[in-house]
Design a protein around this motif. Structure first.
Motif, PDB file in Angstrom:
ATOM      1  N   TRP A  18      -0.263  13.603   0.862  1.00 43.94           N
ATOM      2  CA  TRP A  18       0.951  13.142   0.193  1.00 43.94           C
ATOM      3  C   TRP A  18       1.349  14.016  -0.973  1.00 43.94           C
ATOM      4  O   TRP A  18       2.511  14.194  -1.267  1.00 43.94           O
ATOM      5  CB  TRP A  18       0.760  11.703  -0.280  1.00 43.94           C
ATOM      6  CG  TRP A  18       0.639  10.780   0.852  1.00 43.94           C
ATOM      7  CD1 TRP A  18      -0.485  10.143   1.287  1.00 43.94           C
ATOM      8  CD2 TRP A  18       1.656  10.430   1.784  1.00 43.94           C
ATOM      9  NE1 TRP A  18      -0.220   9.422   2.409  1.00 43.94           N
ATOM     10  CE2 TRP A  18       1.079   9.572   2.735  1.00 43.94           C
ATOM     11  CE3 TRP A  18       3.009  10.761   1.895  1.00 43.94           C
ATOM     12  CZ2 TRP A  18       1.811   9.045   3.779  1.00 43.94           C
ATOM     13  CZ3 TRP A  18       3.725  10.230   2.942  1.00 43.94           C
ATOM     14  CH2 TRP A  18       3.127   9.390   3.858  1.00 43.94           C
ATOM     15  N   SER A  19       0.352  14.499  -1.661  1.00 42.32           N
ATOM     16  CA  SER A  19       0.670  15.204  -2.896  1.00 42.32           C
ATOM     17  C   SER A  19       1.464  16.475  -2.639  1.00 42.32           C
ATOM     18  O   SER A  19       2.079  17.027  -3.528  1.00 42.32           O
ATOM     19  CB  SER A  19      -0.618  15.544  -3.629  1.00 42.32           C
ATOM     20  OG  SER A  19      -1.428  16.301  -2.773  1.00 42.32           O
ATOM     21  N   ILE A  76       0.834  -1.199   0.000  1.00 39.53           N
ATOM     22  CA  ILE A  76       0.000   0.000   0.000  1.00 39.53           C
ATOM     23  C   ILE A  76       0.878   1.262   0.000  1.00 39.53           C
ATOM     24  O   ILE A  76       0.612   2.226  -0.710  1.00 39.53           O
ATOM     25  CB  ILE A  76      -0.974   0.002   1.209  1.00 39.53           C
ATOM     26  CG1 ILE A  76      -1.966  -1.167   1.105  1.00 39.53           C
ATOM     27  CG2 ILE A  76      -1.720   1.328   1.320  1.00 39.53           C
ATOM     28  CD1 ILE A  76      -2.977  -1.093  -0.022  1.00 39.53           C
ATOM     29  N   ARG A  89       0.767   3.918  -3.049  1.00 40.07           N
ATOM     30  CA  ARG A  89       0.342   5.313  -2.861  1.00 40.07           C
ATOM     31  C   ARG A  89       1.383   6.264  -3.410  1.00 40.07           C
ATOM     32  O   ARG A  89       1.062   7.226  -4.106  1.00 40.07           O
ATOM     33  CB  ARG A  89       0.140   5.603  -1.368  1.00 40.07           C
ATOM     34  CG  ARG A  89      -1.072   4.938  -0.793  1.00 40.07           C
ATOM     35  CD  ARG A  89      -1.146   5.153   0.683  1.00 40.07           C
ATOM     36  NE  ARG A  89      -1.827   6.392   1.023  1.00 40.07           N
ATOM     37  CZ  ARG A  89      -2.001   6.817   2.276  1.00 40.07           C
ATOM     38  NH1 ARG A  89      -1.498   6.136   3.280  1.00 40.07           N
ATOM     39  NH2 ARG A  89      -2.654   7.919   2.516  1.00 40.07           N
ATOM     40  N   GLN A 101      -7.699   8.343   2.165  1.00 36.78           N
ATOM     41  CA  GLN A 101      -7.509   9.743   1.762  1.00 36.78           C
ATOM     42  C   GLN A 101      -7.736  10.697   2.918  1.00 36.78           C
ATOM     43  O   GLN A 101      -8.575  10.472   3.770  1.00 36.78           O
ATOM     44  CB  GLN A 101      -8.500  10.125   0.656  1.00 36.78           C
ATOM     45  CG  GLN A 101      -8.081   9.658  -0.706  1.00 36.78           C
ATOM     46  CD  GLN A 101      -6.852  10.376  -1.205  1.00 36.78           C
ATOM     47  OE1 GLN A 101      -6.775  11.581  -1.087  1.00 36.78           O
ATOM     48  NE2 GLN A 101      -5.890   9.648  -1.730  1.00 36.78           N
ATOM     49  N   ASP A 157       7.740   8.572  -4.212  1.00 35.54           N
ATOM     50  CA  ASP A 157       6.979   9.538  -4.999  1.00 35.54           C
ATOM     51  C   ASP A 157       7.892  10.494  -5.747  1.00 35.54           C
ATOM     52  O   ASP A 157       7.433  11.340  -6.491  1.00 35.54           O
ATOM     53  CB  ASP A 157       6.025  10.320  -4.080  1.00 35.54           C
ATOM     54  CG  ASP A 157       6.754  10.956  -2.915  1.00 35.54           C
ATOM     55  OD1 ASP A 157       7.838  10.462  -2.546  1.00 35.54           O
ATOM     56  OD2 ASP A 157       6.245  11.951  -2.378  1.00 35.54           O
ATOM     57  N   LYS A 206      -8.860   0.588  -5.107  1.00 37.61           N
ATOM     58  CA  LYS A 206      -9.234   1.984  -5.256  1.00 37.61           C
ATOM     59  C   LYS A 206     -10.092   2.429  -4.070  1.00 37.61           C
ATOM     60  O   LYS A 206      -9.839   3.477  -3.472  1.00 37.61           O
ATOM     61  CB  LYS A 206     -10.006   2.163  -6.556  1.00 37.61           C
ATOM     62  CG  LYS A 206     -10.273   3.602  -6.904  1.00 37.61           C
ATOM     63  CD  LYS A 206     -10.916   3.697  -8.267  1.00 37.61           C
ATOM     64  CE  LYS A 206     -11.021   5.139  -8.699  1.00 37.61           C
ATOM     65  NZ  LYS A 206     -11.429   5.235 -10.100  1.00 37.61           N
ATOM     66  N   LEU A 239       1.597   6.105  -7.208  1.00 36.81           N
ATOM     67  CA  LEU A 239       0.476   6.779  -7.875  1.00 36.81           C
ATOM     68  C   LEU A 239       0.682   8.294  -7.882  1.00 36.81           C
ATOM     69  O   LEU A 239       0.359   8.963  -8.864  1.00 36.81           O
ATOM     70  CB  LEU A 239      -0.843   6.431  -7.178  1.00 36.81           C
ATOM     71  CG  LEU A 239      -1.370   5.015  -7.458  1.00 36.81           C
ATOM     72  CD1 LEU A 239      -2.563   4.705  -6.578  1.00 36.81           C
ATOM     73  CD2 LEU A 239      -1.729   4.839  -8.934  1.00 36.81           C
ATOM     74  N   ILE A 240       1.231   8.807  -6.799  1.00 42.46           N
ATOM     75  CA  ILE A 240       1.506  10.243  -6.755  1.00 42.46           C
ATOM     76  C   ILE A 240       2.486  10.617  -7.865  1.00 42.46           C
ATOM     77  O   ILE A 240       2.297  11.572  -8.608  1.00 42.46           O
ATOM     78  CB  ILE A 240       2.094  10.638  -5.377  1.00 42.46           C
ATOM     79  CG1 ILE A 240       1.010  10.533  -4.307  1.00 42.46           C
ATOM     80  CG2 ILE A 240       2.671  12.052  -5.430  1.00 42.46           C
ATOM     81  CD1 ILE A 240       1.542  10.629  -2.894  1.00 42.46           C
ATOM     82  N   LEU A 291      -7.898   2.769  -0.978  1.00 40.33           N
ATOM     83  CA  LEU A 291      -7.046   3.965  -0.989  1.00 40.33           C
ATOM     84  C   LEU A 291      -7.877   5.211  -0.730  1.00 40.33           C
ATOM     85  O   LEU A 291      -7.443   6.132  -0.037  1.00 40.33           O
ATOM     86  CB  LEU A 291      -6.297   4.097  -2.313  1.00 40.33           C
ATOM     87  CG  LEU A 291      -5.214   3.054  -2.567  1.00 40.33           C
ATOM     88  CD1 LEU A 291      -4.481   3.355  -3.863  1.00 40.33           C
ATOM     89  CD2 LEU A 291      -4.220   2.991  -1.418  1.00 40.33           C
ATOM     90  N   GLN A 292      -9.089   5.206  -1.287  1.00 44.15           N
ATOM     91  CA  GLN A 292      -9.955   6.362  -1.040  1.00 44.15           C
ATOM     92  C   GLN A 292     -10.325   6.478   0.433  1.00 44.15           C
ATOM     93  O   GLN A 292     -10.393   7.570   0.975  1.00 44.15           O
ATOM     94  CB  GLN A 292     -11.201   6.304  -1.917  1.00 44.15           C
ATOM     95  CG  GLN A 292     -10.987   7.072  -3.214  1.00 44.15           C
ATOM     96  CD  GLN A 292     -11.977   6.729  -4.297  1.00 44.15           C
ATOM     97  OE1 GLN A 292     -12.911   5.959  -4.080  1.00 44.15           O
ATOM     98  NE2 GLN A 292     -11.767   7.291  -5.469  1.00 44.15           N
TER      99      GLN A 292
END
Ligand code: ADP
Ligand code: MG
Length: 732
Positions: A728-729, A263, A267, A723, A473, A716, A270-271, A719-720
């Motif tokens: 993270w972003s 995980i 994550r 959130q 990331d 999905k 994906l970022i 992960l949501q």
């Protein structure tokens, strides 16, 4: 019983009932709560408000979920009954069954103890109690059959168990209990309130009696479960607490470790993938006059292959139209500064401003000085901004910045303050990244409409495994080559008793017109003892190296910037031959003529710090030396650190060793990353799972980056549901 159905449902998972059926708690339904796991812990039967307070305070258990994730740290295997004859000197815990043959109190006062003998078909074993003697004596009866469990110790060569667990058996001798009993960590306070390890086991068991599979739904896609050969999620949670067999426990742990690693990788991956696909970045599409002129006329040396490669990688990123977020790892002395400079020139050629942030004033000042020198004949503006920049100068810097007439800003975290407004910031370089908090980095992003490209340069390399996990990331570059003509630094370990020889050696180097550092430990810059220690050290060095033949600079964190700067400058100008300092010089100081690094009380330093300090010498083409001075008493770990330092100059190898010795949590720079706070997995011991998890996560990101396919839907959803827990972003 009201919820008998519930209990028997879970019996499939708990083939062996651990607690008697009457312990099966009443089902609690919480109105409106779709997930029972978010229920406050006081709603669990057997907890109540007072115990709940304690659980929260002592173990941070607030909800059912927290209790679920309070994993046992070991299990007692009660499936086996051993024979007394089979006890060996290395035997640890043991369970035997036999008849009590004797029971007597012996000794007086402090040596008073209760001693019993237990005999099975193979021999006799002694049991001893030092406390609760009269109570235990009353409970036990000679001639009766007992099951005994505990840790074996040897007293005068004879095996014995002190304070064993003991319980009567019926005459049929149905000795062994058929399961692994979980052992939980607890605290003295909890124990005093009836929440010892066994009681926590009961609570956990009560919790499981309430849970259904839907409460812990599968989150990994079937194809992942299949190819990594993992057991389902619900069973994994059940068996990590209450495994029917050691094998079942192993499978449960594997499953949950994999989940953590997978995980986390997913994550971050994906970022990165989203940034590559959707982010907008300013474009540096031309190499212009500044870059070319500098490269052709002022570059003081030829770039190493690694420097060229990294510059190519960065140029590719910054020309792509996407925002770059790159981590540059290079060993100390690998030449990161010049890479930073060239990229900043590239930004300027494309009409963008850049900033370079350093973790300390000293380092910022030094970067500013050396960059200004290198750029003095080029038409480009460069200024310094730190906490101690004078008001008038500061105003000028801010004006030029917002007007756009200043292209290069060097500074400390003073740069991220809100009052600092750029005209068009296109590139932010963060040197020695680990000193910067995540929040500070995030503030950089807010300084331009389109977020600037970010290049993070680490001071100390971290092992590749760790980097991939902690910074998954980010894009990643390595400079694994030192500039040519560097002679490896010869590192030796010397005891305090050899101090005179060490000082003679320094004198000989000074006679050859070289310079030396002598570093004292400073655990906390403010700590009085360290400071006094440093002063004593300074006096001592002065006695060995008296004026006027020798001059000494001293640098430490309690000095004003001016004093510190003067001392540094005198050493750089070779007005002084020795610099006595604390670790304030750890990062960045560059005096190529210095050839000796003496580290006092070297056993007190961590590996990466030792390596950083050593990197202060060996910058010229002369042979350099690092001497690790220690007291005569060393523990094994310190000895291993020193041996590692003497054996290699390779920062990546040292980082691997550091990781091995201390674990990832302690490695500088990873602490804030938050990605390594795994409950179960360890990126050192579970490297095998880490590799599998990374590979599978990457495959999913490559083939289904939006997790839109039916088979990845669970993932999905999961992960949501995570959130909002971490932004993270915004990191890096
Ligand atoms: P770090 O990666 O530790 O920040 P620096 O950028 O401070 O390393 O560089 C260390 C020293 O090596 C400096 O004195 C620098 O001028 C020199 N240097 C950097 N690159 C080269 C090169 N390609 N050839 C020769 N010397 C170099
Ligand atoms: Mg540097």
């Amino acid at each position: 019983m009201q919820n008998a159905g519930n209990c028997s449902k879970n019996a499939a998972i708990f083939p062996h009932q651990i607690f008697p059926p009457y312990f099966c708690p009443k089902l609690i339904t919480i109105a409106g709560s779709s997930n029972i796991l978010s229920s406050p812990i006081e709603y669990l039967k057997g907890v109540g408000p007072q115990r709940a307070e304690l659980l929260k305070k002592e173990l941070q258990i607030f909800t059912f979920k927290d209790l679920l994730e309070h994993f046992p740290y070991r299990h007692i295997d009660k499936t086996k009954v051993n024979l007394i004859r089979d006890i060996l000197p290395q035997t640890d815990f043991i369970q035997v069954a036999g008849r009590l043959t004797s029971l007597e109190t012996i000794g007086e006062k402090r040596t008073r103890r209760l001693v019993a003998g237990i005999r099975d078909a193979s021999g006799t074993l002694e049991l001893v109690w030092f406390q609760g003697i009269s109570w235990i004596e009353k409970m036990l009866q000679t001639g009766q059959l007992y099951r005994v469990y505990g840790r074996v110790s040897f007293f005068q060569g004879q095996p014995q168990i002190s304070h064993p667990e003991i319980e009567p058996l019926n005459e049929q001798g149905n000795e062994g209990k058929n399961f692994l009993e979980p052992v939980y960590s607890t605290t003295e306070k909890l124990k005093a309130r009836g929440l010892g390890g066994r009681q926590i086991a009961k609570l956990t068991h009560a919790l499981f009696m309430l849970l259904h599979e839907k409460d812990l739904p599968e989150n990994l896609p079937d194809h992942v479960l299949r190819s990594a050969q993992l057991i389902p999620r619900f069973r994994a949670f059940a068996h990590i607490h209450f495994p029917p067999t050691p094998e079942a426990y192993g499978q449960a742990v594997d499953r949950l470790k994999f989940e953590e690693l997978f995980i986390a990788q997913l994550r971050m991956g994906l970022i990165k993938s989203r940034r590559h696909r959707f982010s907008k970045g300013v474009v540096f599409n031309q190499v212009g006059d500044l870059f070319n002129t500098f490269y052709e006329k002022y570059l003081p040396f030829t770039l190493t292959g690694a420097q060229k490669r990294v510059i190519r990688e960065i140029r590719k990123d910054t020309g792509s139209g996407k925002q770059m977020n790159r981590l540059l790892q290079g060993d100390v002395g690998s030449g990161k500064t010049i890479v930073a400079l060239l990229i900043m020139l590239l930004a300027a050629d494309n009409g963008y401003q850049s900033c370079l942030m350093a973790p300390t004033e000293i380092l910022a000042q030094q970067h500013f000085n050396s960059l200004s020198r290198l750029l003095k004949d080029l038409p480009i503006g460069i200024r310094l901004l730190t906490g101690s920049t004078r008001k008038a100068e500061r105003r000028k810097v801010l004006e030029e910045l917002s007007a756009g007439s200043l292209q290069l800003l060097v500074g400390t975290h003073a740069i991220v303050e809100d009052t600092v407004q750029f005209n068009n910031l296109g590139l932010a370089i963060v040197d020695e990244q680990h000193r910067f908090g995540v929040a500070q980095r995030a503030r950089l992003w807010a300084k331009a409409n389109i977020p600037p490209h970010v290049l993070v340069m680490t001071a100390t390399p971290i092992p590749r495994t760790l980097a991939m996990t902690a910074y998954g990331d980010l894009d990643y570059s390595v400079m694994d080559e030192l500039p040519p003509n560097r002679k490896p630094i010869l590192t030796v370990h010397r005891y305090e008793s050899a101090r005179a020889q060490v000082m003679d050696f320094i004198r000989a180097e000074i006679d050859k017109r070289r310079q030396a550092y002598i570093i004292f430990p400073l655990i906390e810059e403010s700590e009085k003892m360290d400071y006094e220690n440093l002063m004593r050290g300074y006096e001592n060095v002065k006695a060995w190296f008296p004026e006027p033949k020798f001059w000494i600079s001293m640098v430490h964190g309690r000095q004003t910037n001016e004093v510190r700067e003067t001392n540094m400058q005198r050493f750089k100008d070779h007005d002084t031959q020795i610099m006595v300092a604390t670790t304030v010089i750890e990062v960045g100081v560059d005096v190529p003529n210095a050839s000796v690094m003496v580290i006092e009380s070297a056993e007190k330093f961590g590996l990466s710090q030792l390596h950083q300090l050593r990197g202060r010498v060996g910058r010229g083409s002369e042979k350099s030396f690092c001497i690790l001075l220690t007291s005569n008493k060393l523990n094994n770990e310190a000895r291993e650190r020193l041996n590692t330092m003497c054996a290699t100059n390779d920062g990546f190898k040292i980082a691997e060793k550091d990781l091995e010795l201390r674990g990832p949590g302690d490695i500088e720079g990873t602490r804030q990353s938050g990605m390594l706070n795994f409950k179960l997995a360890s990126i050192v011991q579970d490297k095998h799972w880490l590799d599998i998890a990374r590979e599978m996560a990457n495959r999913i990101i490559d083939t289904d980056p939006d997790l839109g396919s039916a088979e990845n839907l669970r993932l999905k959803d999961y992960l949501q549901s995570l959130q909002g827990k971490t932004a993270w972003s915004k990191i890096s």
